[in-house]
Design an enzyme around this catalytic site. Structure first.
Site, PDB file in Angstrom:
ATOM      1  N   ARG A   1       1.616   3.720   0.240  1.00  0.00           N
ATOM      2  CA  ARG A   1       1.509   2.355  -0.281  1.00  0.00           C
ATOM      3  C   ARG A   1       1.446   2.400  -1.799  1.00  0.00           C
ATOM      4  NH1 ARG A   1       3.039   0.685   3.781  1.00  0.00           N
ATOM      5  NH2 ARG A   1       2.063  -0.715   5.262  1.00  0.00           N
TER       6      ARG A   1
ATOM      7  N   GLU B   1       6.202  -5.087  -4.318  1.00  0.00           N
ATOM      8  CA  GLU B   1       7.599  -4.987  -3.879  1.00  0.00           C
ATOM      9  C   GLU B   1       8.221  -6.364  -3.702  1.00  0.00           C
ATOM     10  OE1 GLU B   1       7.347  -2.540  -0.374  1.00  0.00           O
ATOM     11  OE2 GLU B   1       6.390  -0.937  -1.492  1.00  0.00           O
TER      12      GLU B   1
ATOM     13  N   HIS C   1      11.390   1.161  -0.343  1.00  0.00           N
ATOM     14  CA  HIS C   1      10.499   1.182   0.838  1.00  0.00           C
ATOM     15  C   HIS C   1      11.319   1.429   2.121  1.00  0.00           C
ATOM     16  CE1 HIS C   1       6.452  -0.391   2.552  1.00  0.00           C
ATOM     17  NE2 HIS C   1       7.018   0.462   3.380  1.00  0.00           N
TER      18      HIS C   1
END
Ligand code: 8YV
Length: 317
Positions: A235, A264, A282
């Site tokens: 994360r 993000e 991601h």
């Protein structure tokens, strides 16, 4: 009547979407222009939620879904769901534990190799015609070896262990930190992150972020040192991103491979021009194989939750 499911993130596997559509009335919130109005109209009918690990669900939205019986996270990180709140309401929250381990670990190794061996600048050198213009071996600098480097893993869960196993095959000495030492594994335990960083060439973040915001700060990066690399497939919020940008800019660490970010899809633009930084959107679990297995687990969680059973692997019930 088919039960109504609210889906907060797209699922990219057609077969999973077909199954969802066959079993449920799907409410795909991400396709809606006016999300608030959509919830006002359909909120009362929603019995299940599908969300992504990074997206989670807010307590405010849960409160607008009075018939909700299950929250299925299509991922392993549940840091974006208030588990205490869900527990207090008797709401099962599930994850896709075990379904993505290999792919996330593979990407961690991929990032390590890409950063240390400077594969992106090398690719650019060939594709943009720079090699033809300057065929001298000195036109592109030497890179760094991965094999044998000291790898420090932050969080020795399923993914951390899979990364350790892979790095061990590269003859890397492995150390790790976690909330406690693991008795079932021979890797060296280091009780604090600062010492682990100091004793590592490559620091890999594989920890859950529920209670670990900002643990990688300037002090940790300084301890990792000018020849050290940071890899993050967990994360973004585990890292103080401004400290990371600063550390890379002043050469306090050698490079980074990052799949995840604090906000993000917004990535600090300073990172874009850095050759020693490799960025991904991601995507560690974004393979057909992982996402299919994850989708099947989401389907199972919904079916169990809606049948009034405790879904397998529920974290809150
Ligand atoms: C997914 C993730 O990209 O597992 C997690 O926690 O963040 C990722 O695997 C995401 O959950 C996809 O929806």
């Amino acid at each position: 009547m088919k039960p109504s499911i609210l889906q907060l993130n797209p699922i990219l596997v057609p077969a999973i979407n077909e199954k969802l559509d066959a079993l449920y009335t799907m409410h795909r919130l991400f396709e809606q222009e006016d999300k608030d109005a959509y919830i006002r109209e359909h909120g009362a009918s929603i019995r299940g939620v599908i969300t992504g690990g990074h997206t989670g669900i807010s307590n405010a939205l849960i409160e607008r879904l009075p018939a909700l019986q299950v929250i299925a996270v299509n991922g392993v990180g549940t840091d974006a769901v208030d588990l205490e709140f869900a527990r207090s309401r008797g709401l099962p929250v599930t994850g896709t534990f075990g379904a993505l381990t290999e792919d996330v670990a593979d990407l961690a190794i991929g990032l390590i190799l890409t950063v240390l061996r400077e594969i992106c600048p090398g690719n650019d050198f060939v594709k943009t015609g720079k090699w033809v213009k300057n065929p001298s071996p000195s036109a592109i600098p030497l890179s760094r070896r991965f094999s044998g480097k000291r790898v420090g893993i932050v969080g020795l869960g399923k993914v951390g262990r899979a990364i350790a196993q892979r790095a061990a095959a590269f003859d890397c000495p492995i150390a790790y930190t976690d909330v406690r030492p693991m008795d079932d594994i021979g890797y060296r335990f280091v009780p604090d992150l600062l010492s682990l960083a100091r004793e590592s060439d490559i620091l890999v973040l594989a920890a859950a972020a529920d209670k670990a915001r900002g643990i990688v700060n300037a002090a940790v990066l300084d301890a990792l040192g000018k020849d050290g690399y940071l890899i993050n497939i967990a994360r973004g919020k585990l890292v103080v991103e401004s400290d990371l940008v600063e550390a890379l800019s002043r050469g306090a660490i050698a490079g980074a491979g990052l799949d995840v970010f604090v906000d993000e899809p917004n990535v600090p633009p300073e990172l874009f021009d850095m050759d020693r930084v490799v960025l991904q959107a991601h995507r560690a679990s974004a393979t057909m194989e992982s996402r299919t297995a994850m989708g099947e687990m989401v389907l199972a969680s919904l079916a169990q939750g809606l049948a009034g059973q405790r879904p397998e692997g529920s974290l809150t019930t």
